[in-house]
Enzyme design. Structure first.
Site, PDB file in Angstrom:
ATOM      1  N   TYR A   1      -3.357  -8.572  24.353  1.00  0.00           N
ATOM      2  CA  TYR A   1      -2.179  -9.426  24.130  1.00  0.00           C
ATOM      3  C   TYR A   1      -0.992  -8.915  24.943  1.00  0.00           C
ATOM      4  O   TYR A   1      -0.243  -9.697  25.520  1.00  0.00           O
ATOM      5  CB  TYR A   1      -1.805  -9.477  22.633  1.00  0.00           C
ATOM      6  CG  TYR A   1      -2.392 -10.665  21.905  1.00  0.00           C
ATOM      7  CD1 TYR A   1      -3.770 -10.772  21.698  1.00  0.00           C
ATOM      8  CD2 TYR A   1      -1.582 -11.697  21.432  1.00  0.00           C
ATOM      9  CE1 TYR A   1      -4.314 -11.860  21.039  1.00  0.00           C
ATOM     10  CE2 TYR A   1      -2.115 -12.795  20.776  1.00  0.00           C
ATOM     11  CZ  TYR A   1      -3.477 -12.867  20.576  1.00  0.00           C
ATOM     12  OH  TYR A   1      -4.007 -13.955  19.924  1.00  0.00           O
TER      13      TYR A   1
ATOM     14  N   ASP B   1      -4.024 -12.930   2.237  1.00  0.00           N
ATOM     15  CA  ASP B   1      -5.037 -12.212   2.996  1.00  0.00           C
ATOM     16  C   ASP B   1      -4.781 -12.522   4.467  1.00  0.00           C
ATOM     17  O   ASP B   1      -4.817 -13.702   4.860  1.00  0.00           O
ATOM     18  CB  ASP B   1      -6.419 -12.718   2.549  1.00  0.00           C
ATOM     19  CG  ASP B   1      -7.557 -12.017   3.260  1.00  0.00           C
ATOM     20  OD1 ASP B   1      -7.317 -11.436   4.338  1.00  0.00           O
ATOM     21  OD2 ASP B   1      -8.677 -12.070   2.753  1.00  0.00           O
ATOM     22  N   VAL B   2      -4.537 -11.513   5.291  1.00  0.00           N
ATOM     23  CA  VAL B   2      -4.183 -11.794   6.694  1.00  0.00           C
ATOM     24  C   VAL B   2      -5.383 -12.245   7.527  1.00  0.00           C
ATOM     25  O   VAL B   2      -5.217 -12.651   8.677  1.00  0.00           O
ATOM     26  CB  VAL B   2      -3.453 -10.605   7.386  1.00  0.00           C
ATOM     27  CG1 VAL B   2      -2.150 -10.285   6.685  1.00  0.00           C
ATOM     28  CG2 VAL B   2      -4.343  -9.386   7.503  1.00  0.00           C
TER      29      VAL B   2
ATOM     30  N   SER C   1      -5.042  -2.837   6.011  1.00  0.00           N
ATOM     31  CA  SER C   1      -6.416  -2.365   6.181  1.00  0.00           C
ATOM     32  C   SER C   1      -6.708  -1.335   5.096  1.00  0.00           C
ATOM     33  O   SER C   1      -5.863  -0.483   4.827  1.00  0.00           O
ATOM     34  CB  SER C   1      -6.621  -1.667   7.536  1.00  0.00           C
ATOM     35  OG  SER C   1      -7.882  -1.022   7.574  1.00  0.00           O
TER      36      SER C   1
ATOM     37  N   TYR D   1     -14.640   1.142   9.796  1.00  0.00           N
ATOM     38  CA  TYR D   1     -13.213   1.441   9.959  1.00  0.00           C
ATOM     39  C   TYR D   1     -12.913   1.826  11.408  1.00  0.00           C
ATOM     40  O   TYR D   1     -12.045   1.251  12.057  1.00  0.00           O
ATOM     41  CB  TYR D   1     -12.847   2.587   9.027  1.00  0.00           C
ATOM     42  CG  TYR D   1     -11.383   2.983   8.999  1.00  0.00           C
ATOM     43  CD1 TYR D   1     -10.424   2.115   8.479  1.00  0.00           C
ATOM     44  CD2 TYR D   1     -10.971   4.235   9.459  1.00  0.00           C
ATOM     45  CE1 TYR D   1      -9.081   2.494   8.414  1.00  0.00           C
ATOM     46  CE2 TYR D   1      -9.637   4.618   9.399  1.00  0.00           C
ATOM     47  CZ  TYR D   1      -8.694   3.750   8.875  1.00  0.00           C
ATOM     48  OH  TYR D   1      -7.369   4.128   8.810  1.00  0.00           O
TER      49      TYR D   1
ATOM     50  N   THR E   1      -6.308  -2.956  -1.803  1.00  0.00           N
ATOM     51  CA  THR E   1      -6.208  -1.515  -2.109  1.00  0.00           C
ATOM     52  C   THR E   1      -4.767  -1.123  -2.446  1.00  0.00           C
ATOM     53  O   THR E   1      -4.512   0.037  -2.777  1.00  0.00           O
ATOM     54  CB  THR E   1      -6.703  -0.652  -0.923  1.00  0.00           C
ATOM     55  OG1 THR E   1      -5.906  -0.942   0.235  1.00  0.00           O
ATOM     56  CG2 THR E   1      -8.161  -0.921  -0.606  1.00  0.00           C
TER      57      THR E   1
ATOM     58  N   THR F   1      -1.881  11.263   6.263  1.00  0.00           N
ATOM     59  CA  THR F   1      -0.543  11.186   5.679  1.00  0.00           C
ATOM     60  C   THR F   1      -0.685  11.178   4.163  1.00  0.00           C
ATOM     61  O   THR F   1      -1.631  10.587   3.641  1.00  0.00           O
ATOM     62  CB  THR F   1       0.163   9.920   6.210  1.00  0.00           C
ATOM     63  OG1 THR F   1       0.244  10.036   7.641  1.00  0.00           O
ATOM     64  CG2 THR F   1       1.548   9.742   5.641  1.00  0.00           C
TER      65      THR F   1
ATOM     66  N   GLY G   1       0.826  -1.208   0.000  1.00  0.00           N
ATOM     67  CA  GLY G   1       0.000   0.000   0.000  1.00  0.00           C
ATOM     68  C   GLY G   1       0.859   1.256   0.000  1.00  0.00           C
ATOM     69  O   GLY G   1       2.095   1.191  -0.148  1.00  0.00           O
TER      70      GLY G   1
ATOM     71  N   ASN H   1      -4.603 -12.683  13.772  1.00  0.00           N
ATOM     72  CA  ASN H   1      -3.634 -13.543  13.065  1.00  0.00           C
ATOM     73  C   ASN H   1      -2.237 -12.919  13.083  1.00  0.00           C
ATOM     74  O   ASN H   1      -1.240 -13.619  13.248  1.00  0.00           O
ATOM     75  CB  ASN H   1      -4.078 -13.775  11.620  1.00  0.00           C
ATOM     76  CG  ASN H   1      -5.253 -14.746  11.536  1.00  0.00           C
ATOM     77  OD1 ASN H   1      -5.480 -15.538  12.449  1.00  0.00           O
ATOM     78  ND2 ASN H   1      -5.992 -14.680  10.436  1.00  0.00           N
TER      79      ASN H   1
HETATM   80  P1  NAD Z   1      -3.413   1.603   1.591  1.00  0.00           P
HETATM   81  O1  NAD Z   1      -4.811   1.218   1.241  1.00  0.00           O
HETATM   82  O2  NAD Z   1      -2.559   2.185   0.527  1.00  0.00           O
HETATM   83  O3  NAD Z   1      -2.627   0.345   2.196  1.00  0.00           O
HETATM   84  C1  NAD Z   1      -3.259  -0.685   2.895  1.00  0.00           C
HETATM   85  C2  NAD Z   1      -2.700  -2.007   2.404  1.00  0.00           C
HETATM   86  O4  NAD Z   1      -3.305  -3.085   3.144  1.00  0.00           O
HETATM   87  C3  NAD Z   1      -2.997  -2.273   0.916  1.00  0.00           C
HETATM   88  O5  NAD Z   1      -1.812  -2.642   0.247  1.00  0.00           O
HETATM   89  C4  NAD Z   1      -4.003  -3.412   0.949  1.00  0.00           C
HETATM   90  O6  NAD Z   1      -3.965  -4.220  -0.209  1.00  0.00           O
HETATM   91  C5  NAD Z   1      -3.594  -4.136   2.232  1.00  0.00           C
HETATM   92  N1  NAD Z   1      -4.662  -4.971   2.801  1.00  0.00           N
HETATM   93  C6  NAD Z   1      -5.942  -4.612   3.071  1.00  0.00           C
HETATM   94  N2  NAD Z   1      -6.630  -5.659   3.569  1.00  0.00           N
HETATM   95  C7  NAD Z   1      -5.748  -6.711   3.633  1.00  0.00           C
HETATM   96  C8  NAD Z   1      -5.861  -8.054   4.050  1.00  0.00           C
HETATM   97  N3  NAD Z   1      -7.006  -8.578   4.505  1.00  0.00           N
HETATM   98  N4  NAD Z   1      -4.758  -8.840   3.974  1.00  0.00           N
HETATM   99  C9  NAD Z   1      -3.579  -8.351   3.506  1.00  0.00           C
HETATM  100  N5  NAD Z   1      -3.418  -7.076   3.096  1.00  0.00           N
HETATM  101  C10 NAD Z   1      -4.503  -6.271   3.148  1.00  0.00           C
HETATM  102  O7  NAD Z   1      -3.505   2.582   2.836  1.00  0.00           O
HETATM  103  P2  NAD Z   1      -2.393   3.442   3.607  1.00  0.00           P
HETATM  104  O8  NAD Z   1      -2.800   4.839   3.550  1.00  0.00           O
HETATM  105  O9  NAD Z   1      -1.037   3.043   3.175  1.00  0.00           O
HETATM  106  O10 NAD Z   1      -2.643   2.941   5.103  1.00  0.00           O
HETATM  107  C11 NAD Z   1      -1.800   1.981   5.722  1.00  0.00           C
HETATM  108  C12 NAD Z   1      -2.227   1.792   7.174  1.00  0.00           C
HETATM  109  O11 NAD Z   1      -2.096   3.019   7.883  1.00  0.00           O
HETATM  110  C13 NAD Z   1      -3.679   1.330   7.338  1.00  0.00           C
HETATM  111  O12 NAD Z   1      -3.747   0.404   8.398  1.00  0.00           O
HETATM  112  C14 NAD Z   1      -4.397   2.603   7.712  1.00  0.00           C
HETATM  113  O13 NAD Z   1      -5.542   2.354   8.480  1.00  0.00           O
HETATM  114  C15 NAD Z   1      -3.333   3.357   8.483  1.00  0.00           C
HETATM  115  N6  NAD Z   1      -3.562   4.816   8.423  1.00  0.00           N
HETATM  116  C16 NAD Z   1      -3.284   5.532   7.292  1.00  0.00           C
HETATM  117  C17 NAD Z   1      -3.543   6.904   7.257  1.00  0.00           C
HETATM  118  C18 NAD Z   1      -3.212   7.768   6.060  1.00  0.00           C
HETATM  119  O14 NAD Z   1      -3.474   8.961   6.103  1.00  0.00           O
HETATM  120  N7  NAD Z   1      -2.649   7.263   4.996  1.00  0.00           N
HETATM  121  C19 NAD Z   1      -4.097   7.528   8.388  1.00  0.00           C
HETATM  122  C20 NAD Z   1      -4.404   6.751   9.502  1.00  0.00           C
HETATM  123  C21 NAD Z   1      -4.117   5.406   9.517  1.00  0.00           C
END
Ligand code: NAD
Ligand code: UDP
Length: 301
Positions: free
Chosen positions: A150, A49-50, A66, A136, A31, A166, A6, A90
């Site tokens: 945990y 898939d986790v 996520s 979410y 995503t 971010t 991601g 997991n």
């Molecule tokens: P993103 O969607 O680009 O990355 C999320 C990644 O998780 C993707 O590559 C997706 O394919 C993978 N994923 C989703 N479900 C999955 C599953 N069941 N098994 C395996 N992989 C799975 O989003 P991001 O912006 O890079 O966010 C990354 C993390 O940071 C997330 O947990 C998000 O909640 C958290 N976060 C991001 C922001 C932000 O502003 N970008 C803000 C708060 C929190």
């Protein structure tokens, strides 16, 4: 690293691999994109898939899997709840079996539409449990509780990063978040869509600053607690739209669309705790980060 393909995860993979670590990127590509990590030396991609059980040998676990954009998690509501619950368990089990330290990516959304401003870690939040963002917000709140359980039972050594908005290169143009939407619209000469009156605020952290915070938190002595990680410089969304229009020299008009339900009115992290604990604070100015981001989107359009 789960979610390593991601946006934030791929930058984190690159950073850790660049320091000579071997990174195993576990992602189901729901995503994320494989091309985000392809070609990075020392990064092995595993499509997984986790929410299904898996085994990986590791010394540290970064859990980022996520959906993260409001548009993505509305489309993937059930999957979002599952990755934040079954998926996190997991990943915690993986950390436990490997005796590995884990950093879990939480979010400012645990504060919901906050009534305390700026948001400090001791605030419990204001979340609608049955609203459009609940898949979410509640998954992330449950995930925090599971990590803490945990930790309390000494099953895993976990630290929580509450990530605030971010941005940077590798965000998907179609992910629906404000940065790709506004920059994409401005570059294409389409109307820039401000939701509501644009008086709602957000605070934007460039991805390299966020990655630095996550690596420092992982390598700190702190566990069983949460740290805000984000940039405390607050902007209204209307001002942000005007800034992007100006920086892209766009002719686009700014138009107003309905505000989505439960859209937080204000958001700004209080970063006193993380600053004191690990000496981290963001360094990249908004215009500098936006310049790099705009350049990247230009190549994509
Ligand atoms: P993103 O969607 O680009 O990355 C999320 C990644 O998780 C993707 O590559 C997706 O394919 C993978 N994923 C989703 N479900 C999955 C599953 N069941 N098994 C395996 N992989 C799975 O989003 P991001 O912006 O890079 O966010 C990354 C993390 O940071 C997330 O947990 C998000 O909640 C958290 N976060 C991001 C922001 C932000 O502003 N970008 C803000 C708060 C929190
Ligand atoms: N937003 C907007 N126009 C858009 C996309 C988003 O005005 O085209 C607003 C949205 O309503 C919110 C802010 O920008 O107030 C940030 O939205 P985003 O989806 O990036 O993330 P959030 O912080 O809400 O999770």
């Amino acid at each position: 690293m789960t979610g390593g393909a991601g946006f934030i995860g791929s930058h984190l993979c690159e950073r850790l691999a660049g320091e000579g670590n071997k990174v195993i990127c576990v992602d189901n590509l729901s995503t994320g994109r494989k091309e985000n990590v392809e070609g990075i030396a020392n990064v092995e991609f595993v499509k997984q898939d986790v929410t299904k059980q898996f085994e990986v040998k590791c010394e540290q676990v970064y859990n980022l899997a996520s959906p993260a954009s409001p548009v993505d998690y509305r489309n993937l509501s059930v999957e979002t709840l599952l990755v934040g619950s079954v998926g996190v368990q997991n990943v915690l089990e993986c950390a436990r079996k490997n005796n590995a330290r884990m950093l879990h990516a939480s979010t400012s959304e645990v504060y919901g539409d906050p009534q305390v401003h700026p948001q400090v870690e001791t605030y419990f939040g204001n979340v609608n449990p049955i609203g459009p963002r609940s898949c979410y917000d509640e998954a992330k709140r449950y995930a925090e509780a599971l990590c803490i359980a945990y930790h309390s039972k000494k099953l895993a050594n976990v630290v929580l990063a509450r990530i605030f908005n971010t941005y940077g290169p590798r965000m998907r143009l179609d992910d629906g978040r404000v940065v790709p939407n506004f920059v994409g619209q401005a570059l294409r000469g389409e109307p820039i869509t401000v939701y509501g009156d644009g008086k709602q605020t957000r605070s934007f952290c460039f991805v390299s600053d966020q990655v630095e915070a996550l690596v420092k938190l992982m390598n700190s002595k702190f566990s069983g607690e949460a740290f805000n990680s984000g940039n405390p410089e607050e902007h209204t969304i209307l001002e942000f739209a005007q800034r992007i229009k100006q920086m892209t020299k766009s002719e686009s008009e700014i138009v107003f669309k309905p505000l989505p339900q439960d859209d937080p009115k204000k958001r700004k992290p209080d970063i006193t705790k993380i600053k004191k604990a690990i000496g981290w604070q963001p360094k990249v100015e908004l215009d500098e980060g936006l310049k790099k981001t705009i350049e990247w989107f230009k190549q994509k359009i």
